[in-house]
Design a protein around this motif. Structure first.
Motif, PDB file in Angstrom:
ATOM      1  N   CYS A   1       3.090   7.837  -1.118  1.00  0.00           N
ATOM      2  CA  CYS A   1       2.435   7.450  -0.270  1.00  0.00           C
ATOM      3  C   CYS A   1       1.866   8.077   0.247  1.00  0.00           C
ATOM      4  O   CYS A   1       1.947   8.871   0.980  1.00  0.00           O
ATOM      5  CB  CYS A   1       3.527   7.064  -0.151  1.00  0.00           C
TER       6      CYS A   1
ATOM      7  N   CYS B   1      -1.020   4.431   4.134  1.00  0.00           N
ATOM      8  CA  CYS B   1      -2.161   3.899   4.722  1.00  0.00           C
ATOM      9  C   CYS B   1      -2.088   2.621   5.593  1.00  0.00           C
ATOM     10  O   CYS B   1      -2.637   1.690   5.628  1.00  0.00           O
ATOM     11  CB  CYS B   1      -3.065   3.807   3.080  1.00  0.00           C
TER      12      CYS B   1
ATOM     13  N   CYS C   1      -0.443  -2.328   1.998  1.00  0.00           N
ATOM     14  CA  CYS C   1       0.986  -2.828   1.755  1.00  0.00           C
ATOM     15  C   CYS C   1       1.237  -4.110   2.725  1.00  0.00           C
ATOM     16  O   CYS C   1       1.562  -5.193   2.130  1.00  0.00           O
ATOM     17  CB  CYS C   1       2.079  -1.696   1.848  1.00  0.00           C
TER      18      CYS C   1
HETATM   19  S1  SF4 Z   1      -0.163   0.726   0.458  1.00  0.00           S
HETATM   20 FE1  SF4 Z   1       2.097   1.584   0.621  1.00  0.00          FE
HETATM   21  S2  SF4 Z   1       3.164   2.844   0.300  1.00  0.00           S
HETATM   22 FE2  SF4 Z   1       1.443   2.418  -1.541  1.00  0.00          FE
HETATM   23  S3  SF4 Z   1      -0.058   4.660  -0.308  1.00  0.00           S
HETATM   24 FE3  SF4 Z   1      -0.498   2.894   1.369  1.00  0.00          FE
HETATM   25  S4  SF4 Z   1       1.450   3.276   2.770  1.00  0.00           S
HETATM   26 FE4  SF4 Z   1       1.961   3.998   0.955  1.00  0.00          FE
END
Ligand code: SF4
Ligand code: SF4
Length: 402
Positions: free
Chosen positions: A12, A15, A18
């Motif tokens: 992770c 970012c 999600c």
């Molecule tokens: S989308 Fe969510 S789980 Fe995937 S890297 Fe970004 S913060 Fe981490």
């Protein structure tokens, strides 16, 4: 020693894409979202299981976070495993009833008209809400008398006469609730020169996973893969399924979440539109009659997760006269048994609201979707009839009439 089963949380990069993509976090302020409930807290949970947050129950396992994640973190798998692993093991009759679809189907189909009538009564709905925490606002899918397998038994010798065959993993929905879909699959494949074989099968396990019964889901997965392996070894046939969630489970949940090795048959298992669009591509394309309808197409989350939407759209593009209005990519909200639960019903309807509005704006003659529970949700929440893409193809091939 710390048991690191799924260390994808370590990939992770924080970012938060999600969380933006999570339909539940969007409408439910109590749910912190996939990043926090998944990778962030997993680091702490593996050291101290007491850090389990009750709000994990709001994750619907729609997998949309995993579609969005650029680092391939298996976020939903982390959350489903945590629900099972760290939650106090309390038997909940509601979750047992919702997740044991073969048992409920077998009991209900033996007295389907009575069961349908009773579950439709407002008195029954109120009692189920009061005693079982099943929302009284949810409409229950009707059961059919008997099973699809019993009907197939009468067709078996006819099917054996075909030189080319596929194995049909029909799933619980076709077996107990929608024989017409199963019959239409048989007629459609027959029209295309392909016979249909059934093999012993159990529920794919999706409702068991959703209700934190991973050992139960694993048991069914083992049974299904053993049955498929035996049949494929003997016949070399492909396996098709008309449920996008069953297909997702057979191909991806089994090895990813349940740790059941399906590598020997992985490439043999197909969602039905992927199988048929390949058949069409090999040619010759069969003669198709016009289906003069405007159809809103809703892509189910699990079909998106496995990249299968393209095959449904490709297949439907062969049908003359059919106008497809592609709905924005979003969750319908129901997520299998999730939308039946009292504490989740309003969340499910809030999640689906945008989709219901977009469908109404498209003013279609019909809605098409690949998932049975999306169908229940759309038909309950909009005035539009919702069908599986195979029903439209069958109409075009002249083996089904609306
Ligand atoms: S989308 Fe969510 S789980 Fe995937 S890297 Fe970004 S913060 Fe981490
Ligand atoms: S599986 Fe769905 S509900 Fe659960 S965290 Fe991911 S996007 Fe949100």
């Amino acid at each position: 020693m710390i048991n690191l089963e799924n260390i994808s949380f370590d990939h992770c990069i924080k970012c938060t894409v999600c969380t933006i993509y999570c339909p539940v976090a969007r409408v439910n302020p109590i749910y912190p979202g996939p990043k926090q409930s998944g990778p962030d807290t997993e680091r702490l949970r593996i050291k101290n299981p007491d850090l389990l947050d009750e709000s994990l129950k709001y994750c619907s396992n729609c997998k949309r976070c995993e579609i969005a994640c650029p680092s391939d973190v298996r976020i939903a798998d982390i959350i489903q495993t945590a629900k099972w692993k760290y939650s106090p093991k309390r038997f909940k009759i509601r979750d047992f009833l919702l997740s044991h679809t073969d048992l409920m189907g077998t009991l209900s189909t033996s007295a389907a008209p009575v069961v349908n009538r009773i579950t439709g009564l407002s008195l029954t709905k109120s009692a189920m809400e009061a005693f079982l925490n099943i929302s009284s606002k949810r409409r229950f899918p009707a059961y059919e008398p008997g099973t699809f397998r019993r009907w197939y038994g009468r067709m078996k010798s006819e099917q054996e006469a075909f030189s080319e065959k596929v194995i049909y993993y029909h799933g619980c929905y076709v077996n107990y609730n929608d024989h017409e879909l199963g019959k239409t699959v048989v007629r459609t494949l027959n029209k295309l020169g392909v016979g249909v074989t059934l093999i012993p099968e159990k529920c794919c396990g999706v409702p068991l996973i959703a209700n934190a019964d991973l050992p139960g889901a694993r048991k069914n997965a083992r049974y299904n893969i053993q049955s498929i392996e035996t049949a494929v070894e003997k016949t070399h046939c492909s396996v098709v399924s008309t449920s996008s969630s069953c297909t997702f489970a057979l191909k991806h949940e089994y090895p990813g979440l349940l740790e059941i090795d399906n590598s020997a048959v992985f490439n043999k298992i197909h969602y039905i539109t992927a199988y048929l669009s390949r058949l069409f591509a090999q040619g010759p394309v069969p003669e198709l009659q016009p289906v003069n309808l405007t159809a809103a197409y809703h892509a189910p989350c699990h079909l998106e997760r496995m990249g299968g939407v393209i095959h449904t759209l490709d297949l439907l593009s062969n049908i003359p006269g059919l106008k497809i209005v592609l709905m924005h990519s979003e969750c319908c909200g129901i997520s299998g048994t999730y939308g039946f639960k009292k504490e989740c019903y309003d969340i499910a309807q809030d999640v689906g609201e945008e989709l219901f509005k977009r469908i109404a704006d498209a003013a279609p003659d019909i809605v098409i979707t690949d998932c049975e529970t999306c169908k229940w949700q759309i038909e309950m929440s909009t005035p539009f009839r919702t069908v599986h893409p195979i029903m439209i193809l069958a109409q075009s091939l002249g083996v089904y009439t609306f």
